[in-house]
Every structure is written in C-alpha cells, then in structure tokens.
Design a protein around this motif. Structure first.
Motif, short mmCIF file in Angstrom:
data_model
loop_
_atom_site.label_atom_id
_atom_site.label_comp_id
_atom_site.label_asym_id
_atom_site.label_seq_id
_atom_site.Cartn_x
_atom_site.Cartn_y
_atom_site.Cartn_z
N GLU A 52 -30.09 -120.51 -46.41
CA GLU A 52 -30.04 -122.06 -47.21
C GLU A 52 -28.57 -122.63 -47.02
N SER A 53 -27.46 -121.76 -47.05
CA SER A 53 -26.28 -122.49 -47.01
C SER A 53 -25.72 -122.59 -45.77
N LYS A 54 -26.49 -122.12 -44.71
CA LYS A 54 -26.06 -122.15 -43.30
C LYS A 54 -24.82 -121.36 -42.87
N CYS A 55 -24.66 -120.23 -43.50
CA CYS A 55 -23.51 -119.42 -43.41
C CYS A 55 -23.21 -119.29 -41.73
N ASP A 56 -24.40 -118.61 -41.13
CA ASP A 56 -24.39 -118.13 -39.89
C ASP A 56 -23.76 -119.35 -38.98
N ALA A 57 -24.44 -120.66 -39.24
CA ALA A 57 -24.09 -121.94 -38.38
C ALA A 57 -22.64 -122.16 -38.35
N CYS A 58 -21.85 -121.73 -39.65
CA CYS A 58 -20.77 -122.22 -39.72
C CYS A 58 -19.85 -121.25 -39.16
N HIS A 59 -20.22 -119.85 -39.28
CA HIS A 59 -19.45 -118.77 -38.65
C HIS A 59 -19.30 -119.07 -37.18
N GLN A 60 -20.46 -119.40 -36.49
CA GLN A 60 -20.57 -119.66 -35.09
C GLN A 60 -19.82 -120.99 -34.76
N ARG A 61 -19.71 -121.91 -35.48
CA ARG A 61 -18.82 -123.05 -35.12
C ARG A 61 -17.26 -122.44 -35.44
N ASN A 62 -16.79 -121.73 -36.27
CA ASN A 62 -15.73 -121.23 -36.60
C ASN A 62 -15.24 -120.14 -35.63
N VAL A 63 -16.07 -119.14 -35.17
CA VAL A 63 -15.30 -118.12 -34.31
C VAL A 63 -16.27 -117.98 -32.99
N GLY A 64 -17.01 -118.88 -32.63
CA GLY A 64 -17.90 -118.93 -31.62
C GLY A 64 -18.87 -117.56 -31.39
N GLY A 65 -19.66 -117.25 -30.55
CA GLY A 65 -20.75 -116.38 -30.21
C GLY A 65 -21.67 -116.32 -31.32
N ASP A 66 -21.95 -115.14 -31.68
CA ASP A 66 -23.20 -115.19 -32.86
C ASP A 66 -22.42 -115.28 -34.30
N GLY A 67 -21.20 -115.55 -34.33
CA GLY A 67 -20.62 -115.79 -35.62
C GLY A 67 -20.05 -114.56 -36.35
N SER A 68 -20.59 -113.27 -35.67
CA SER A 68 -20.41 -112.13 -36.50
C SER A 68 -18.74 -111.68 -36.47
N ALA A 69 -18.06 -112.16 -35.63
CA ALA A 69 -16.66 -111.87 -35.54
C ALA A 69 -15.82 -112.22 -36.81
N ILE A 70 -16.48 -113.02 -37.51
CA ILE A 70 -15.70 -113.64 -38.58
C ILE A 70 -15.69 -112.50 -39.66
N TYR A 71 -16.53 -111.51 -39.56
CA TYR A 71 -16.52 -110.34 -40.35
C TYR A 71 -15.59 -109.46 -40.15
N ARG A 72 -14.73 -109.54 -39.04
CA ARG A 72 -13.71 -108.52 -38.51
C ARG A 72 -12.41 -109.30 -38.32
N PRO A 73 -11.81 -109.89 -39.23
CA PRO A 73 -10.55 -110.72 -38.93
C PRO A 73 -9.39 -109.76 -38.86
N LYS A 74 -9.22 -108.77 -37.80
CA LYS A 74 -7.87 -107.89 -38.11
C LYS A 74 -7.73 -107.34 -39.32
N GLY A 75 -8.78 -106.58 -39.94
CA GLY A 75 -8.81 -106.01 -41.26
C GLY A 75 -8.20 -106.51 -42.30
N ARG A 76 -8.39 -107.99 -42.41
CA ARG A 76 -8.15 -108.70 -43.64
C ARG A 76 -9.09 -108.57 -44.78
N ILE A 77 -10.27 -108.71 -44.31
CA ILE A 77 -11.33 -108.52 -45.23
C ILE A 77 -12.12 -107.07 -45.25
N ASN A 78 -11.59 -106.22 -45.76
CA ASN A 78 -11.73 -104.85 -45.65
C ASN A 78 -12.12 -104.30 -46.93
N THR A 79 -12.25 -104.88 -48.01
CA THR A 79 -12.85 -104.44 -49.35
C THR A 79 -14.04 -105.35 -49.92
N PRO A 80 -14.58 -104.84 -50.66
CA PRO A 80 -15.79 -105.66 -51.23
C PRO A 80 -15.37 -106.75 -52.31
#
Length: 94
Positions: A38-66
C-alpha cells in the motif's frame, strides 16, 4: 513478495536459538506485506537505487540490525508522510 535477505537471516538466526528479537514480537508478516504494498515501498526503492530496489537493503553495512532497520522505516514514514504507527513499523520490518 520478495523476501529481504538480511531480515530473514536475522530472524532465522534468532529463532534458531529459540529467541525472537523484541522488535519482532507480535508482528504480523501478512499485515507488513500489505502495508509495504500500500505504501509503494518497492517502487520508491527502485527509483532510489535502480534495478528491483533490493540493493537498498544492503547499503554498505549501515542497516545491519533490527533497530537500525526500524529507524530507517520510521525515517521513510516521516519523510513520505505515511503516518505508520509503531506497531505498523514493526510489521514492516519482519
């Protein structure tokens, strides 16, 4: 719905030892998936990092804890005026 590899690894490692991180307690995966769609997270992630947007979850170890992930979801909610409540944020990070 795509799975988030780092979250899945954290959740599996926690449950392997019979523990669930407090941020995941009571969270509903189906509700989280619905909120993400509903929040269209995937579409925003794709616009920000390209591809399928999944690279946003691996920003050089910065987001590595819950906690860091929860903070990022709260940041997105604030910046995009999504108005997610605390329980909804928890469901999005599961």
């Amino acid at each position: 719905m795509r799975k988030i590899p780092i979250l899945l690894a954290m959740l599996l490692s926690a449950t392997a030892f019979g523990q669930v991180h407090p941020l995941y307690e009571g969270a509903d995966l189906a509700v989280g998936a619905k909120l993400i769609a509903e929040s269209k997270c995937d579409a925003c992630h794709q616009r920000n990092v390209g591809g399928d947007g999944s690279a946003i979850y691996r920003p050089k170890g910065r987001i590595n804890t819950p906690g860091a992930l929860r903070g990022m979801v709260e940041y997105c909610s604030t910046q995009l005026n999504l108005g997610l409540e605390q329980t909804q944020t928890g469901e999005c990070i599961v």
